[in-house]
Motif scaffolding. Sequence first.
Motif, PDB file in Angstrom:
ATOM      1  N   ALA A  62       0.827  -1.210   0.000  1.00 37.85           N
ATOM      2  CA  ALA A  62       0.000   0.000   0.000  1.00 37.85           C
ATOM      3  C   ALA A  62       0.865   1.265   0.000  1.00 37.85           C
ATOM      4  CB  ALA A  62      -0.938   0.001   1.200  1.00 37.85           C
ATOM      5  N   LEU A  63       2.045   1.172   0.600  1.00 37.00           N
ATOM      6  CA  LEU A  63       2.967   2.310   0.604  1.00 37.00           C
ATOM      7  C   LEU A  63       3.722   2.439  -0.718  1.00 37.00           C
ATOM      8  CD1 LEU A  63       4.478   1.974   4.196  1.00 37.00           C
ATOM      9  CD2 LEU A  63       3.069   3.876   3.349  1.00 37.00           C
ATOM     10  N   GLY A  64       3.510   1.491  -1.624  1.00 36.14           N
ATOM     11  CA  GLY A  64       4.170   1.537  -2.926  1.00 36.14           C
ATOM     12  C   GLY A  64       5.607   1.066  -2.899  1.00 36.14           C
ATOM     13  N   LEU A  65       5.981   0.317  -1.869  1.00 34.54           N
ATOM     14  CA  LEU A  65       7.356  -0.163  -1.764  1.00 34.54           C
ATOM     15  C   LEU A  65       7.527  -1.475  -2.519  1.00 34.54           C
ATOM     16  CD1 LEU A  65       7.959   0.453   2.057  1.00 34.54           C
ATOM     17  CD2 LEU A  65       8.817   1.826   0.144  1.00 34.54           C
ATOM     18  N   ASP A  66       8.570  -1.560  -3.301  1.00 29.53           N
ATOM     19  CA  ASP A  66       8.958  -2.812  -3.938  1.00 29.53           C
ATOM     20  C   ASP A  66       9.957  -3.462  -2.980  1.00 29.53           C
ATOM     21  OD1 ASP A  66       9.426  -4.896  -5.671  1.00 29.53           O
ATOM     22  OD2 ASP A  66      10.759  -3.746  -6.976  1.00 29.53           O
ATOM     23  N   ALA A  67       9.422  -4.089  -1.950  1.00 23.93           N
ATOM     24  CA  ALA A  67      10.241  -4.532  -0.825  1.00 23.93           C
ATOM     25  C   ALA A  67      10.579  -6.016  -0.915  1.00 23.93           C
ATOM     26  CB  ALA A  67       9.504  -4.245   0.484  1.00 23.93           C
ATOM     27  N   GLY A  68      11.821  -6.317  -0.597  1.00 25.80           N
ATOM     28  CA  GLY A  68      12.250  -7.703  -0.487  1.00 25.80           C
ATOM     29  C   GLY A  68      11.954  -8.227   0.896  1.00 25.80           C
ATOM     30  N   GLU A  69      11.544  -9.482   0.981  1.00 25.32           N
ATOM     31  CA  GLU A  69      11.221 -10.061   2.281  1.00 25.32           C
ATOM     32  C   GLU A  69      12.494 -10.302   3.083  1.00 25.32           C
ATOM     33  OE1 GLU A  69       8.903 -13.981   3.572  1.00 25.32           O
ATOM     34  OE2 GLU A  69       7.659 -12.443   2.627  1.00 25.32           O
ATOM     35  N   ALA A  70      12.445  -9.946   4.361  1.00 23.15           N
ATOM     36  CA  ALA A  70      13.599 -10.065   5.255  1.00 23.15           C
ATOM     37  C   ALA A  70      13.204 -10.911   6.465  1.00 23.15           C
ATOM     38  CB  ALA A  70      14.073  -8.683   5.688  1.00 23.15           C
ATOM     39  N   PRO A  71      13.425 -12.233   6.420  1.00 21.74           N
ATOM     40  CA  PRO A  71      13.052 -13.099   7.543  1.00 21.74           C
ATOM     41  C   PRO A  71      13.708 -12.690   8.860  1.00 21.74           C
ATOM     42  CG  PRO A  71      13.681 -14.407   5.635  1.00 21.74           C
ATOM     43  CD  PRO A  71      13.998 -12.980   5.301  1.00 21.74           C
ATOM     44  N   GLU A  72      14.897 -12.094   8.794  1.00 22.82           N
ATOM     45  CA  GLU A  72      15.587 -11.678  10.018  1.00 22.82           C
ATOM     46  C   GLU A  72      14.862 -10.534  10.725  1.00 22.82           C
ATOM     47  OE1 GLU A  72      17.622  -9.587   6.506  1.00 22.82           O
ATOM     48  OE2 GLU A  72      16.628 -11.487   6.913  1.00 22.82           O
ATOM     49  N   LEU A  73      13.911  -9.898  10.050  1.00 23.73           N
ATOM     50  CA  LEU A  73      13.118  -8.818  10.636  1.00 23.73           C
ATOM     51  C   LEU A  73      11.736  -9.297  11.101  1.00 23.73           C
ATOM     52  CD1 LEU A  73      14.005  -5.805   8.314  1.00 23.73           C
ATOM     53  CD2 LEU A  73      14.817  -6.281  10.631  1.00 23.73           C
ATOM     54  N   ALA A  74      11.575 -10.607  11.206  1.00 19.45           N
ATOM     55  CA  ALA A  74      10.301 -11.158  11.686  1.00 19.45           C
ATOM     56  C   ALA A  74      10.030 -10.673  13.104  1.00 19.45           C
ATOM     57  CB  ALA A  74      10.352 -12.686  11.657  1.00 19.45           C
ATOM     58  N   GLY A  75       8.755 -10.573  13.434  1.00 18.84           N
ATOM     59  CA  GLY A  75       8.370 -10.202  14.784  1.00 18.84           C
ATOM     60  C   GLY A  75       8.681 -11.311  15.774  1.00 18.84           C
ATOM     61  N   LEU A  76       8.459 -11.027  17.029  1.00 16.83           N
ATOM     62  CA  LEU A  76       8.710 -11.971  18.105  1.00 16.83           C
ATOM     63  C   LEU A  76       7.899 -13.250  17.896  1.00 16.83           C
ATOM     64  CD1 LEU A  76      10.039 -12.302  20.978  1.00 16.83           C
ATOM     65  CD2 LEU A  76       7.860 -11.481  21.881  1.00 16.83           C
ATOM     66  N   ASP A  77       8.564 -14.389  17.918  1.00 22.44           N
ATOM     67  CA  ASP A  77       7.894 -15.681  17.799  1.00 22.44           C
ATOM     68  C   ASP A  77       7.266 -16.006  19.147  1.00 22.44           C
ATOM     69  OD1 ASP A  77       7.091 -18.309  17.580  1.00 22.44           O
ATOM     70  OD2 ASP A  77       9.076 -19.099  17.113  1.00 22.44           O
ATOM     71  N   VAL A  78       5.938 -15.957  19.214  1.00 16.67           N
ATOM     72  CA  VAL A  78       5.232 -16.215  20.474  1.00 16.67           C
ATOM     73  C   VAL A  78       4.727 -17.646  20.568  1.00 16.67           C
ATOM     74  CG1 VAL A  78       4.633 -13.810  20.916  1.00 16.67           C
ATOM     75  CG2 VAL A  78       3.082 -15.250  19.562  1.00 16.67           C
ATOM     76  N   GLY A  79       5.266 -18.517  19.752  1.00 21.40           N
ATOM     77  CA  GLY A  79       4.976 -19.940  19.858  1.00 21.40           C
ATOM     78  C   GLY A  79       3.502 -20.270  19.908  1.00 21.40           C
ATOM     79  N   ARG A  80       3.104 -20.989  20.945  1.00 22.74           N
ATOM     80  CA  ARG A  80       1.725 -21.486  21.049  1.00 22.74           C
ATOM     81  C   ARG A  80       0.708 -20.408  21.385  1.00 22.74           C
ATOM     82  NH1 ARG A  80       1.068 -22.237  26.538  1.00 22.74           N
ATOM     83  NH2 ARG A  80       3.029 -22.342  27.669  1.00 22.74           N
ATOM     84  N   TRP A  81       1.154 -19.176  21.643  1.00 20.54           N
ATOM     85  CA  TRP A  81       0.225 -18.078  21.911  1.00 20.54           C
ATOM     86  C   TRP A  81      -0.280 -17.428  20.620  1.00 20.54           C
ATOM     87  CZ3 TRP A  81       3.051 -15.065  26.414  1.00 20.54           C
ATOM     88  CH2 TRP A  81       3.053 -15.872  27.566  1.00 20.54           C
ATOM     89  N   ARG A  82       0.313 -17.752  19.507  1.00 23.44           N
ATOM     90  CA  ARG A  82      -0.072 -17.142  18.234  1.00 23.44           C
ATOM     91  C   ARG A  82      -1.575 -17.287  18.005  1.00 23.44           C
ATOM     92  NH1 ARG A  82       1.840 -15.998  12.834  1.00 23.44           N
ATOM     93  NH2 ARG A  82       0.346 -16.797  11.344  1.00 23.44           N
ATOM     94  N   GLY A  83      -2.202 -16.182  17.599  1.00 21.15           N
ATOM     95  CA  GLY A  83      -3.631 -16.183  17.301  1.00 21.15           C
ATOM     96  C   GLY A  83      -4.528 -15.936  18.502  1.00 21.15           C
TER      97      GLY A  83
END
Length: 197
Positions: A62-83
């Motif tokens: 939506a911001l018009g960025l042609d962005a490459g995915e960066a897995p190292e910038l993933a958010g905090l993995d909250v394991g079984r709390w996800r959702g």
Amino acid sequence: MTSRVILISPAMNAALREARFDDGCPLEEGGAAQARSAARLLPRAGRALVAPTERCRQTASALGLDAGEAPELAGLDVGRWRGRTLAEVSAAEPEAVALWLADPAAAPHDGESVRELGRRIADWLDEAARFSGRTVAVVEPDVVRAATVRVLGAPEPAFWRIDVAPLSAVEFSGRAGRWNVALGRPLHLAATAESAW
């Protein structure tokens, strides 16, 4: 050589509104519209990156960025709390939530601790410092918090004291491993200003 990094939090979606640990739900139409209207305000960037979540991808688009995915910038993995919402988890596992909020090394959800997230983002900032120019990245609010704590040299518990509004930007600039932080204003509010940067 000066490097600049602008971290942008995703626009509003149901998970953010409900204080629910991300479950891959899309942006709300209002959030997507705000991101589209803010697109013209973004400065030119030598590279654009996006965290691997649906709301970050949709915000970057939506911001018009042609962005490459960066897995190292993933958010905090909250394991079984996800959702699940924070209220649900707090009702079911009050001791686990209290431990998680008090101890940066704790990961009672069987995911990643706040300390581990901080180290991962610190490593990424070290790499980003080697890039001459500006990087714009759309990332989860917890990544913005972790980067801010690291850049300021704040104690780890400060992570929980930083509020990151939807569709807001924080800019880091630095050289030789020393970063400064410029706290911004929400991108959608800056749309009415003369210049956001």
